[in-house]
Design a protein around this motif. Sequence first.
Motif, PDB file in Angstrom:
ATOM      1  N   VAL A   1      43.106  77.286  36.632  1.00  0.00           N
ATOM      2  CA  VAL A   1      44.439  76.707  36.755  1.00  0.00           C
ATOM      3  C   VAL A   1      44.279  75.198  36.676  1.00  0.00           C
TER       4      VAL A   1
ATOM      5  N   GLU B   1      56.865  71.957  39.280  1.00  0.00           N
ATOM      6  CA  GLU B   1      55.942  72.967  38.746  1.00  0.00           C
ATOM      7  C   GLU B   1      54.970  73.437  39.824  1.00  0.00           C
TER       8      GLU B   1
ATOM      9  N   ARG C   1      54.624  77.226  41.340  1.00  0.00           N
ATOM     10  CA  ARG C   1      53.332  77.914  41.381  1.00  0.00           C
ATOM     11  C   ARG C   1      53.012  78.392  42.797  1.00  0.00           C
TER      12      ARG C   1
ATOM     13  N   TRP D   1      52.519  82.255  43.956  1.00  0.00           N
ATOM     14  CA  TRP D   1      51.274  82.680  44.611  1.00  0.00           C
ATOM     15  C   TRP D   1      51.558  83.235  46.000  1.00  0.00           C
TER      16      TRP D   1
END
Length: 176
Positions: A16, A116, A120, A124
């Motif tokens: 990532v 962003e 994320r 998660w």
Amino acid sequence: MTTSPGDRPPAHHPPVRLPHERVVFARMLTTQDRVADAITSFSGTMLFVYLHAVWFAGWIAVNEGLLGPRAVFDRYPFGLLTMVVSLEAIFLSTFVMVSQNRQAARENVRADLDFETNVRAEVWSVHIGRALGLDPELIEEHVQQALTDSRTRLNAPHTQDGPFAPRTPAGDGPGA
């Protein structure tokens, strides 16, 4: 102890990679932007002030005849000096506005990257919560309640302990 093939991470999983705001912004820079930033940075220093004080003092000294009457080129009230300083002020204010516009663009890049990152993190969190057997809707209810409580405390009138004084759980405070 052995692991099943499903428990092992994929051999070639992509890392990532979150872009850094400075890297993204550096790619957006043009030569004109760099020049405007350099001029704005320099004009905001004490060296700039000192150089101007010396320049003005020298200009006035020369035009008051301290180097002789032949050196005078801008008699009092120093109309040429006034025009030069006015033009400099116009250009410097333009450079400052250019730099402010670039700073606003940088803030937009930072906000986009923050958004962003937040998305994320939320994705998660939901996946990890599900893997742990937690109900995302129940967790969201707890989050909404915590946000409501936080906003209520921030908007509450100040007490002698202040708006950020630690809360005691229900039933643990005085008179319980």
